[in-house]
Enzyme design. Sequence first.
Site, PDB file in Angstrom:
ATOM      1  N   SER A 206       6.984  32.755 -16.960  1.00 29.30           N
ATOM      2  CA  SER A 206       7.722  32.661 -15.705  1.00 29.30           C
ATOM      3  C   SER A 206       9.040  31.986 -16.043  1.00 29.30           C
ATOM      4  CB  SER A 206       6.922  31.855 -14.688  1.00 29.30           C
ATOM      5  OG  SER A 206       7.542  31.935 -13.428  1.00 29.30           O
ATOM      6  N   GLU A 207      10.148  32.662 -15.737  1.00 31.51           N
ATOM      7  CA  GLU A 207      11.425  32.231 -16.319  1.00 31.51           C
ATOM      8  C   GLU A 207      11.959  30.923 -15.756  1.00 31.51           C
ATOM      9  OE1 GLU A 207      10.954  35.064 -14.662  1.00 31.51           O
ATOM     10  OE2 GLU A 207      12.670  35.604 -13.392  1.00 31.51           O
ATOM     11  N   ASN A 208      11.353  30.400 -14.696  1.00 32.30           N
ATOM     12  CA  ASN A 208      11.754  29.056 -14.288  1.00 32.30           C
ATOM     13  C   ASN A 208      11.277  27.995 -15.272  1.00 32.30           C
ATOM     14  OD1 ASN A 208       9.233  29.930 -13.180  1.00 32.30           O
ATOM     15  ND2 ASN A 208       9.161  28.097 -11.901  1.00 32.30           N
TER      16      ASN A 208
END
Lengths: 218, 218, 232, 232
Positions: free
Chosen positions: B45-47
């Site tokens: 998840s790119e966060n």
Amino acid sequence: MLDKEGIAKRIAKEINDGSYVNLGIGIPTLVANYIPAGFNVVLQSENGLLGMGPFPYDGEEDADLINAGKQTITTLPGSAVFDSAMSFGMIRAQKVDLTILGAMEVSENGDIANWKIPGKMVKGMGGAMDLVASAKNIIVAMQHVNKAGESKLLPACSLPLTGVRCVKKIVTELAVLSVLPEGGFKLEERAPGVSVDQIKQATAGKLIIEGEIPEMVV
Amino acid sequence: MLDKEGIAKRIAKEINDGSYVNLGIGIPTLVANYIPAGFNVVLQSENGLLGMGPFPYDGEEDADLINAGKQTITTLPGSAVFDSAMSFGMIRAQKVDLTILGAMEVSENGDIANWKIPGKMVKGMGGAMDLVASAKNIIVAMQHVNKAGESKLLPACSLPLTGVRCVKKIVTELAVLSVLPEGGFKLEERAPGVSVDQIKQATAGKLIIEGEIPEMVV
Amino acid sequence: MINKTVKDADEAIRDLADGMTIMFGGFGLCGIPENCISALVKKGVKNLTCISNNAGVDDFGIGLMLHQRQVKKMISSYVGENAEFERQLLSGELEVELIPQGTLATRCLAAGYGMPAIYTPAGVGTEVAEGKEVRNFNGKDYLMEMAFDADFALVKAWKGDTAGNLIFRSTSRNFNPIMAMAGKITIAEVEELVEPGELNPDHIHTPGIYVHRIFQGKNYQKRIEQRTVRNR
Amino acid sequence: MINKTVKDADEAIRDLADGMTIMFGGFGLCGIPENCISALVKKGVKNLTCISNNAGVDDFGIGLMLHQRQVKKMISSYVGENAEFERQLLSGELEVELIPQGTLATRCLAAGYGMPAIYTPAGVGTEVAEGKEVRNFNGKDYLMEMAFDADFALVKAWKGDTAGNLIFRSTSRNFNPIMAMAGKITIAEVEELVEPGELNPDHIHTPGIYVHRIFQGKNYQKRIEQRTVRNR
């Protein structure tokens, strides 16, 4: 004339309360011993530590905890560890307020040479080039003349450079000198018992003497 | 013809055991439900999370633990958290094996448009431009035609681009198509009950049909 | 999670071959991949280009590989705690590229973060700048330095899990996490290998995605290069 | 250690003035500096340029500042969970610069690491590339993107000590550590402020050198934007 401890003592007076400082090996390391009591100064070690403490007690050395000089050290309450990219990141971003390091030569425009002597085995620049290229304030601790009696404060460095136009102040066994933005070593203080003439003789680069030069208080 | 779940199911077959995968919002999120049991697949998840787990049980939501779609999620044993610079660092360094995302348009040379419709409120590209510019393998999940009945597989995108020459495969309700390096949508599979003619009609870009086109197994 | 475990250093370096470029974590002898270095010496691979901040000492670390003449080139910031190194360098057997420590670190970071090049002021106006692009930003000159391209990165962590997640201990962290990110194949040796879930996700320094092989090392010597103590 | 403690958010932002560029940590509503935002609303500073991945929602986060018309320009990767935002944007009251999320993150990193510019492939061939230098490395095109230059960075951490060291919890880390590094003045609000020595030096995400002011926040709402659950 100052001994090494004296140079370290004098440089310690340049450290502000509440500052982050990187100390090179040699005389600069000794500076840590003379930071005024009550001053909150955090020492950065460029291998990846903020808040370098004193050497450990015998038997308490930890192989995983060393400084940039590869000496066993300790942490302090509030220390932080990080990787070498972040360490040089904070150096490059000028978060370290003051860098104190040794030199073989300094030129009157603030160039510094301290990593290589042509023809001799070269060990490398380590983190010195990064530090001098980025530090807001750089103070050099060194002897005024080399073993051959030649001045190390020169019109231009003869040795390969470590960095250009970066040194702000020099403390030697003879004097405190600041490097002026327009070039030249401005004599700020004489070491105890040292005359202005002695300093003139030992300084090959442009020496600027204005008014009475006070004897330093160490 | 496939429904959204069907598209997600078919895309899940493209995921290799032992791979790191980034799933966009919408249909791609559903893909997680169809990863074969026994496969070790790690969702990024790119966060700033590797090892995204399922949604939490009611009452166990943690405001500090969300995915890139801002949904509450969970971690798994072996998860790792990191900052957004490292997250996009690993994306840029192509450590993420597969990116699955939605699109408004794909061109026959692999360009993708999925972030902006001129004249409409633009919400932003989020991490999509980074993902499509860097991912080794990009699969698009989308409807073959838009609500106006116009093909979304085009000779060239009409909308502002998200990335160029990056889409490798497209799965729609009608078909699986790969984007050839030299340009063109190569028809790989028909959705159950869908004819090649239907796909031809719904594809505005160059469609390449070689031999018998198998019906997909979902 | 994906299981990255291999049996030992020998298995981990099985396909590490002559002529490759290898990164070694560690600063001085602190945090060096001792098991991997032993395995490399045993395997006898040659003509290696080694990227490592230092080159070990005569009888430990990369010094062991120098003794076996396995190193063609060293890329380091500070060398020469090592007589054999000096001998090979002066005789021309060994090639050495000295680069600033921060440049070394940042070129690792660049590789791990997919940035082809970075700008640093370190070395501007010195011989380090020779042949490099100088560019001025906001009135200050910077050198463009390229990301490293290493076939293998060998790193040493304190704890790791089978998914490849790593935690380093104290200043043995140094170059390890950034080299772990930079290798095409990254091998991590750890003092303690645990199951996924035993490490707090917030404490992990290197996420497992960057690590391809992991094993629990043996017989760590963890030598001290400069033992300095104070009196009680 | 250097004591960075201030009493509260009001004291922390005392010299934050009209027209400044301010970074806000957080992703969505996760990990946002709630106390600092409240203090900014109370103080009423105007014409701010805000660098933040998102722009909050109508009644929380940066949305509160939008309601007070305090924001001149937003620099974000994704906005519009927010009707007032949309209204101001369409009416021309608010300027918006949308940039890829990874570019946003890396421009923070660049500032914190003293790198004037970085190269990223994100946005090549798109309107994001307009006016930017494109450069080819190893056959691939990259955009040159500049480091941010922010007067203040406002970040929210889980724990911090008075020396400014920060630890973030789970994915509320997001942009916080990299913005903490990037501000000329960095203010950290923490859920729990402890004495130096209470945080393990190996667990610290942001070393105190990057943090200028720290205080223990109050009344954290920690709102959830998309509450998603599964059935038992």
